[in-house]
Design a protein around this motif. Sequence first.
Motif, PDB file in Angstrom:
ATOM      1  N   SER A  24      45.202  36.932  48.228  1.00 54.49           N
ATOM      2  CA  SER A  24      43.775  36.882  48.548  1.00 54.49           C
ATOM      3  C   SER A  24      43.726  36.149  50.003  1.00 54.49           C
ATOM      4  CB  SER A  24      43.138  35.968  47.538  1.00 54.49           C
ATOM      5  OG  SER A  24      42.985  36.547  46.310  1.00 54.49           O
ATOM      6  N   PRO A  25      42.712  36.128  50.507  1.00 56.02           N
ATOM      7  CA  PRO A  25      42.634  35.453  51.845  1.00 56.02           C
ATOM      8  C   PRO A  25      42.825  33.956  51.691  1.00 56.02           C
ATOM      9  CG  PRO A  25      40.660  36.916  51.460  1.00 56.02           C
ATOM     10  CD  PRO A  25      41.473  36.977  50.133  1.00 56.02           C
ATOM     11  N   PRO A  26      43.563  33.523  52.616  1.00 53.95           N
ATOM     12  CA  PRO A  26      44.008  32.136  52.703  1.00 53.95           C
ATOM     13  C   PRO A  26      43.195  30.883  52.876  1.00 53.95           C
ATOM     14  CG  PRO A  26      44.499  32.904  55.087  1.00 53.95           C
ATOM     15  CD  PRO A  26      43.885  34.041  53.973  1.00 53.95           C
ATOM     16  N   LEU A  27      41.746  31.348  53.277  1.00 49.58           N
ATOM     17  CA  LEU A  27      40.620  30.456  53.173  1.00 49.58           C
ATOM     18  C   LEU A  27      39.461  31.019  52.480  1.00 49.58           C
ATOM     19  CD1 LEU A  27      40.931  29.525  56.960  1.00 49.58           C
ATOM     20  CD2 LEU A  27      41.891  28.513  55.280  1.00 49.58           C
ATOM     21  N   HIS A 102      50.093  27.140  43.825  1.00 50.17           N
ATOM     22  CA  HIS A 102      50.210  28.692  43.490  1.00 50.17           C
ATOM     23  C   HIS A 102      49.359  29.218  44.187  1.00 50.17           C
ATOM     24  CE1 HIS A 102      53.171  28.120  40.238  1.00 50.17           C
ATOM     25  NE2 HIS A 102      52.610  27.063  39.853  1.00 50.17           N
ATOM     26  N   PRO A 103      49.384  29.946  45.508  1.00 53.40           N
ATOM     27  CA  PRO A 103      48.241  30.527  46.003  1.00 53.40           C
ATOM     28  C   PRO A 103      47.515  31.805  44.961  1.00 53.40           C
ATOM     29  CG  PRO A 103      50.225  31.556  46.734  1.00 53.40           C
ATOM     30  CD  PRO A 103      50.517  30.083  45.822  1.00 53.40           C
ATOM     31  N   LEU A 104      46.097  31.895  45.394  1.00 55.02           N
ATOM     32  CA  LEU A 104      45.505  32.989  44.817  1.00 55.02           C
ATOM     33  C   LEU A 104      45.993  34.520  45.166  1.00 55.02           C
ATOM     34  CD1 LEU A 104      41.951  31.666  45.373  1.00 55.02           C
ATOM     35  CD2 LEU A 104      43.416  31.698  43.037  1.00 55.02           C
ATOM     36  N   ALA A 105      46.904  34.961  44.233  1.00 58.55           N
ATOM     37  CA  ALA A 105      47.742  36.159  44.623  1.00 58.55           C
ATOM     38  C   ALA A 105      47.998  36.943  43.370  1.00 58.55           C
ATOM     39  CB  ALA A 105      48.958  36.131  45.460  1.00 58.55           C
ATOM     40  N   ILE A 106      48.407  38.321  43.520  1.00 60.83           N
ATOM     41  CA  ILE A 106      48.879  38.813  42.373  1.00 60.83           C
ATOM     42  C   ILE A 106      50.415  39.049  42.517  1.00 60.83           C
ATOM     43  CG2 ILE A 106      49.008  41.230  41.400  1.00 60.83           C
ATOM     44  CD1 ILE A 106      46.094  39.805  41.053  1.00 60.83           C
ATOM     45  N   PRO A 107      51.317  38.575  41.567  1.00 58.31           N
ATOM     46  CA  PRO A 107      52.704  38.393  41.705  1.00 58.31           C
ATOM     47  C   PRO A 107      53.013  40.041  41.845  1.00 58.31           C
ATOM     48  CG  PRO A 107      52.074  37.025  39.947  1.00 58.31           C
ATOM     49  CD  PRO A 107      50.758  38.009  40.152  1.00 58.31           C
ATOM     50  N   GLU A 108      54.440  40.138  42.641  1.00 57.92           N
ATOM     51  CA  GLU A 108      54.734  41.303  42.932  1.00 57.92           C
ATOM     52  C   GLU A 108      55.210  41.841  41.707  1.00 57.92           C
ATOM     53  OE1 GLU A 108      55.283  43.051  45.547  1.00 57.92           O
ATOM     54  OE2 GLU A 108      54.302  41.713  46.765  1.00 57.92           O
ATOM     55  N   ASN A 109      55.591  41.428  40.641  1.00 51.61           N
ATOM     56  CA  ASN A 109      56.142  42.021  39.251  1.00 51.61           C
ATOM     57  C   ASN A 109      54.921  42.264  38.493  1.00 51.61           C
ATOM     58  OD1 ASN A 109      55.601  39.438  38.554  1.00 51.61           O
ATOM     59  ND2 ASN A 109      57.531  39.047  37.422  1.00 51.61           N
ATOM     60  N   ALA A 110      53.819  41.983  38.653  1.00 58.91           N
ATOM     61  CA  ALA A 110      52.450  42.352  37.815  1.00 58.91           C
ATOM     62  C   ALA A 110      52.361  43.781  37.598  1.00 58.91           C
ATOM     63  CB  ALA A 110      51.267  41.714  38.527  1.00 58.91           C
ATOM     64  N   SER A 111      52.045  43.989  36.250  1.00 60.06           N
ATOM     65  CA  SER A 111      51.563  45.426  35.849  1.00 60.06           C
ATOM     66  C   SER A 111      50.289  45.834  36.199  1.00 60.06           C
ATOM     67  CB  SER A 111      52.105  45.599  34.589  1.00 60.06           C
ATOM     68  OG  SER A 111      53.283  45.276  34.170  1.00 60.06           O
ATOM     69  N   LEU A 112      50.056  47.054  36.547  1.00 60.30           N
ATOM     70  CA  LEU A 112      48.393  47.365  36.961  1.00 60.30           C
ATOM     71  C   LEU A 112      47.965  47.813  35.650  1.00 60.30           C
ATOM     72  CD1 LEU A 112      46.029  48.025  38.956  1.00 60.30           C
ATOM     73  CD2 LEU A 112      46.993  50.188  39.145  1.00 60.30           C
ATOM     74  N   LEU A 113      46.749  47.333  35.023  1.00 58.64           N
ATOM     75  CA  LEU A 113      46.117  47.656  33.879  1.00 58.64           C
ATOM     76  C   LEU A 113      45.300  48.840  34.127  1.00 58.64           C
ATOM     77  CD1 LEU A 113      45.551  44.470  31.894  1.00 58.64           C
ATOM     78  CD2 LEU A 113      47.516  46.057  31.610  1.00 58.64           C
ATOM     79  N   GLY A 114      44.572  48.904  35.553  1.00 60.09           N
ATOM     80  CA  GLY A 114      43.568  49.859  35.637  1.00 60.09           C
ATOM     81  C   GLY A 114      42.732  49.614  36.864  1.00 60.09           C
ATOM     82  N   SER A 148      44.349  39.262  35.597  1.00 58.01           N
ATOM     83  CA  SER A 148      43.695  38.965  36.957  1.00 58.01           C
ATOM     84  C   SER A 148      43.088  40.169  37.441  1.00 58.01           C
ATOM     85  CB  SER A 148      44.435  38.154  37.994  1.00 58.01           C
ATOM     86  OG  SER A 148      45.290  37.040  37.419  1.00 58.01           O
ATOM     87  N   THR A 149      41.940  39.969  37.832  1.00 59.19           N
ATOM     88  CA  THR A 149      40.788  41.081  38.377  1.00 59.19           C
ATOM     89  C   THR A 149      40.638  40.838  39.715  1.00 59.19           C
ATOM     90  OG1 THR A 149      40.257  41.830  36.393  1.00 59.19           O
ATOM     91  CG2 THR A 149      39.226  42.501  38.362  1.00 59.19           C
ATOM     92  N   VAL A 150      40.967  41.475  40.644  1.00 52.78           N
ATOM     93  CA  VAL A 150      40.598  41.246  42.026  1.00 52.78           C
ATOM     94  C   VAL A 150      39.920  42.490  42.784  1.00 52.78           C
ATOM     95  CG1 VAL A 150      42.454  39.574  42.385  1.00 52.78           C
ATOM     96  CG2 VAL A 150      42.816  42.021  42.885  1.00 52.78           C
ATOM     97  N   THR A 151      39.133  42.291  43.790  1.00 48.84           N
ATOM     98  CA  THR A 151      38.706  43.481  44.567  1.00 48.84           C
ATOM     99  C   THR A 151      39.648  44.561  45.086  1.00 48.84           C
ATOM    100  OG1 THR A 151      38.228  42.177  46.699  1.00 48.84           O
ATOM    101  CG2 THR A 151      36.518  42.233  45.051  1.00 48.84           C
ATOM    102  N   GLU A 152      39.596  45.591  45.116  1.00 53.23           N
ATOM    103  CA  GLU A 152      40.649  46.740  45.833  1.00 53.23           C
ATOM    104  C   GLU A 152      40.544  46.367  47.389  1.00 53.23           C
ATOM    105  OE1 GLU A 152      42.884  49.816  47.104  1.00 53.23           O
ATOM    106  OE2 GLU A 152      42.689  48.707  45.003  1.00 53.23           O
ATOM    107  N   PHE A 153      39.392  46.083  47.902  1.00 48.04           N
ATOM    108  CA  PHE A 153      39.410  45.702  49.280  1.00 48.04           C
ATOM    109  C   PHE A 153      39.207  44.224  49.692  1.00 48.04           C
ATOM    110  CE2 PHE A 153      37.598  49.931  48.628  1.00 48.04           C
ATOM    111  CZ  PHE A 153      38.722  50.851  49.293  1.00 48.04           C
ATOM    112  N   GLY A 154      40.276  43.639  50.227  1.00 46.28           N
ATOM    113  CA  GLY A 154      40.205  42.062  50.400  1.00 46.28           C
ATOM    114  C   GLY A 154      40.942  41.132  49.426  1.00 46.28           C
TER     115      GLY A 154
END
Length: 213
Positions: A24-27, A102-114, A148-154
């Motif tokens: 996620s954006p750092p600020l 822990h920064p707001l981020a999706i870990p590299e080993n996360a699995s995409l649910l959809g 976790s759910t995040v926007t595709e863009f940003g």
Amino acid sequence: MRGLVLFVCLAVGCLAQRPQPCTSPPLLTGSLSVTTQSEKLMAYARYSYDALRKRIRLREFGSYNNKTFHLDVLLLYRQGVMYNINYRNRTCCKKPLSTDFHPLAIPENASLLGQVVLGSSSGPGQGVLVNTWAGELQMKKGTAKYMSTVTEFGCVPVSSLYHTDSTGWVVTSFFNNVIGLVDPQYLIPPSFCKDAQLEVEDGEEPVTFFSLF
């Protein structure tokens, strides 16, 4: 040859379209709500988030076990301290803070649910494309599950479900997010906190982000 080139281009295009783990954006500035599976806790907070300097400010109110509470805290992870701020009395309580940020981020080993559209895809501006990820995190006291759910863009956070044996499921929803710090002063201790002494009680665990809710 042309067929091979076309196949390669299509393959690369398909890979490019598949969502990837992101940070996620750092600020960030915005609001969030927190509820627990047991329904003992319901809280609403305004937050300021600075991943560059590892600082978080939370100004929250809510109810816990049917008792209302107000809390204004500044978490300074680099210094390893938390300020509990009371503007009415102009006082500060300074306590040790867990050094893990822990920064707001999706870990590299996360699995995409959809990937889905929140709202509607019928017209421009009627919906937002989001990705939902799941996985497990190794914590000091066991394993935590998350979704976790995040926007595709940003990669802006939308919601997060977090589970440990001690907390059960904790649901956090983010809204009114603004990229950047609306007021950077919120991440600086007030002047009346200058002389606050670090308070450490025997047997007391350092504060963590989730222990504030």
